[in-house]
Design a protein around this motif. Sequence first.
Motif, PDB file in Angstrom:
ATOM      1  N   GLN A 155      41.722  43.173  41.986  1.00  0.00           N
ATOM      2  CA  GLN A 155      41.231  44.366  41.304  1.00  0.00           C
ATOM      3  C   GLN A 155      39.906  44.097  40.599  1.00  0.00           C
ATOM      4  O   GLN A 155      39.023  44.952  40.574  1.00  0.00           O
ATOM      5  CB  GLN A 155      42.275  44.871  40.314  1.00  0.00           C
ATOM      6  CG  GLN A 155      43.499  45.469  40.964  1.00  0.00           C
ATOM      7  CD  GLN A 155      44.379  46.199  39.977  1.00  0.00           C
ATOM      8  OE1 GLN A 155      43.965  46.545  38.883  1.00  0.00           O
ATOM      9  NE2 GLN A 155      45.623  46.446  40.381  1.00  0.00           N
ATOM     10  N   VAL A 182      44.834  47.343  45.732  1.00  0.00           N
ATOM     11  CA  VAL A 182      45.662  48.091  46.669  1.00  0.00           C
ATOM     12  C   VAL A 182      45.298  49.574  46.588  1.00  0.00           C
ATOM     13  O   VAL A 182      44.372  49.944  45.865  1.00  0.00           O
ATOM     14  CB  VAL A 182      47.169  47.882  46.400  1.00  0.00           C
ATOM     15  CG1 VAL A 182      47.576  46.453  46.723  1.00  0.00           C
ATOM     16  CG2 VAL A 182      47.524  48.235  44.964  1.00  0.00           C
ATOM     17  N   ASP A 183      46.034  50.400  47.314  1.00  0.00           N
ATOM     18  CA  ASP A 183      45.656  51.810  47.454  1.00  0.00           C
ATOM     19  C   ASP A 183      44.218  51.910  47.954  1.00  0.00           C
ATOM     20  O   ASP A 183      43.455  52.792  47.547  1.00  0.00           O
ATOM     21  CB  ASP A 183      45.829  52.566  46.133  1.00  0.00           C
ATOM     22  CG  ASP A 183      47.291  52.730  45.761  1.00  0.00           C
ATOM     23  OD1 ASP A 183      48.073  53.103  46.662  1.00  0.00           O
ATOM     24  OD2 ASP A 183      47.651  52.485  44.605  1.00  0.00           O
ATOM     25  N   VAL A 184      43.860  50.983  48.826  1.00  0.00           N
ATOM     26  CA  VAL A 184      42.527  50.919  49.426  1.00  0.00           C
ATOM     27  C   VAL A 184      42.679  51.214  50.914  1.00  0.00           C
ATOM     28  O   VAL A 184      43.422  50.521  51.614  1.00  0.00           O
ATOM     29  CB  VAL A 184      41.907  49.521  49.221  1.00  0.00           C
ATOM     30  CG1 VAL A 184      40.583  49.407  49.959  1.00  0.00           C
ATOM     31  CG2 VAL A 184      41.736  49.218  47.742  1.00  0.00           C
ATOM     32  N   THR A 185      42.003  52.236  51.394  1.00  0.00           N
ATOM     33  CA  THR A 185      42.069  52.540  52.817  1.00  0.00           C
ATOM     34  C   THR A 185      41.290  51.495  53.620  1.00  0.00           C
ATOM     35  O   THR A 185      40.488  50.724  53.069  1.00  0.00           O
ATOM     36  CB  THR A 185      41.480  53.928  53.109  1.00  0.00           C
ATOM     37  OG1 THR A 185      40.052  53.892  52.906  1.00  0.00           O
ATOM     38  CG2 THR A 185      42.096  54.997  52.213  1.00  0.00           C
ATOM     39  N   ASP A 203      37.764  52.259  53.025  1.00  0.00           N
ATOM     40  CA  ASP A 203      37.328  51.731  51.726  1.00  0.00           C
ATOM     41  C   ASP A 203      37.026  50.240  51.822  1.00  0.00           C
ATOM     42  O   ASP A 203      36.041  49.752  51.258  1.00  0.00           O
ATOM     43  CB  ASP A 203      38.407  51.943  50.662  1.00  0.00           C
ATOM     44  CG  ASP A 203      38.597  53.386  50.257  1.00  0.00           C
ATOM     45  OD1 ASP A 203      37.641  54.180  50.403  1.00  0.00           O
ATOM     46  OD2 ASP A 203      39.697  53.721  49.776  1.00  0.00           O
ATOM     47  N   SER A 259      48.471  51.273  60.534  1.00  0.00           N
ATOM     48  CA  SER A 259      48.315  52.401  59.626  1.00  0.00           C
ATOM     49  C   SER A 259      47.008  53.111  59.950  1.00  0.00           C
ATOM     50  O   SER A 259      46.072  52.516  60.494  1.00  0.00           O
ATOM     51  CB  SER A 259      48.321  51.946  58.169  1.00  0.00           C
ATOM     52  OG  SER A 259      48.343  53.057  57.291  1.00  0.00           O
ATOM     53  N   TYR A 286      44.560  56.025  55.274  1.00  0.00           N
ATOM     54  CA  TYR A 286      45.731  55.983  54.409  1.00  0.00           C
ATOM     55  C   TYR A 286      45.580  54.891  53.357  1.00  0.00           C
ATOM     56  O   TYR A 286      45.153  53.765  53.661  1.00  0.00           O
ATOM     57  CB  TYR A 286      46.999  55.719  55.213  1.00  0.00           C
ATOM     58  CG  TYR A 286      47.437  56.851  56.121  1.00  0.00           C
ATOM     59  CD1 TYR A 286      46.839  58.110  56.060  1.00  0.00           C
ATOM     60  CD2 TYR A 286      48.455  56.665  57.045  1.00  0.00           C
ATOM     61  CE1 TYR A 286      47.229  59.134  56.901  1.00  0.00           C
ATOM     62  CE2 TYR A 286      48.861  57.696  57.886  1.00  0.00           C
ATOM     63  CZ  TYR A 286      48.247  58.927  57.812  1.00  0.00           C
ATOM     64  OH  TYR A 286      48.637  59.944  58.641  1.00  0.00           O
ATOM     65  N   ALA A 287      45.973  55.210  52.128  1.00  0.00           N
ATOM     66  CA  ALA A 287      45.989  54.243  51.034  1.00  0.00           C
ATOM     67  C   ALA A 287      47.441  54.056  50.593  1.00  0.00           C
ATOM     68  O   ALA A 287      48.139  55.039  50.331  1.00  0.00           O
ATOM     69  CB  ALA A 287      45.148  54.738  49.860  1.00  0.00           C
ATOM     70  N   VAL A 288      47.883  52.804  50.510  1.00  0.00           N
ATOM     71  CA  VAL A 288      49.280  52.491  50.215  1.00  0.00           C
ATOM     72  C   VAL A 288      49.331  51.421  49.123  1.00  0.00           C
ATOM     73  O   VAL A 288      48.437  50.570  49.041  1.00  0.00           O
ATOM     74  CB  VAL A 288      50.012  52.000  51.492  1.00  0.00           C
ATOM     75  CG1 VAL A 288      51.506  51.874  51.248  1.00  0.00           C
ATOM     76  CG2 VAL A 288      49.756  52.934  52.667  1.00  0.00           C
ATOM     77  N   ASP A 289      50.395  51.449  48.311  1.00  0.00           N
ATOM     78  CA  ASP A 289      50.455  50.552  47.153  1.00  0.00           C
ATOM     79  C   ASP A 289      50.873  49.126  47.488  1.00  0.00           C
ATOM     80  O   ASP A 289      50.970  48.284  46.599  1.00  0.00           O
ATOM     81  CB  ASP A 289      51.368  51.122  46.063  1.00  0.00           C
ATOM     82  CG  ASP A 289      52.831  51.223  46.491  1.00  0.00           C
ATOM     83  OD1 ASP A 289      53.151  50.879  47.656  1.00  0.00           O
ATOM     84  OD2 ASP A 289      53.655  51.675  45.664  1.00  0.00           O
ATOM     85  N   ASP A 290      51.108  48.815  48.780  1.00  0.00           N
ATOM     86  CA  ASP A 290      51.383  47.426  49.157  1.00  0.00           C
ATOM     87  C   ASP A 290      50.427  46.950  50.249  1.00  0.00           C
ATOM     88  O   ASP A 290      50.737  46.040  51.006  1.00  0.00           O
ATOM     89  CB  ASP A 290      52.834  47.236  49.600  1.00  0.00           C
ATOM     90  CG  ASP A 290      53.190  47.981  50.884  1.00  0.00           C
ATOM     91  OD1 ASP A 290      52.379  48.829  51.333  1.00  0.00           O
ATOM     92  OD2 ASP A 290      54.272  47.725  51.442  1.00  0.00           O
TER      93      ASP A 290
END
Length: 219
Positions: free
Chosen positions: A40, A59-62, A65, A202, A206-210
């Motif tokens: 981060q 995380v939550d990075v496509t 991104d 994926s 899409y952005a996902v927390d893992d």
Amino acid sequence: MDLRMITVDAGEVVLNDRRTATSWPVKLAPYALSVCTVTQADYARLTGAPLTDPRLPAVDVTWLDAVRYCNTLSLAEGSRPAYRFRSEPGEPGAEEVELVDPTGYRLPTEAEWEYACRAGTPGPRYGPLDDIAWHRANSGERIREVATREPNSWGFHDLLGNVWEWCWDLYDPAVYGTYRVLRGGGWFDEHWSCRASVRRRSHPSYAVDDVGFRVARSV
């Protein structure tokens, strides 16, 4: 920047896909790969994204991104960006990205990722799972700071577990279109997903927390 990189010598790796029951060899030129996933702190320094813990993976990075981050990092260090976008965000074809200079920072190919993950070992993992990876049975079902599990013999941390990692490759364009490859398993995954050969997919938006990423560059 504090992204430490390790240079990996040329080699060859055999990739496998259980869905299609196929395998294929890939020869690799020398490349450098970051020791850990982008944190981060790394990500916020260049993008202004909010921080919850500077040592947690970004995380939550496509996928898109992550590609933009690679270009921003290259420019910040005076290098030519690795990627060219064929259109602006929100316009038709915005997911079409061309690799124009592999000496800039970029995402690893899945072959580069797996070769570094295996570090010369033949089995599904480079060590006992609880020693090397955060997964569902030992993570407390939450993301963990980078480099808090043992590295592999080449010095890379967290190639298995904690977060899935974006790779450059299309997963199977004939079936899944623009979907990109994910590797490594994450903090909420069962042990069978945390293996060197496991492939997931994926959509690049899409952005996902893992899901996070690490960076590479050609040598």
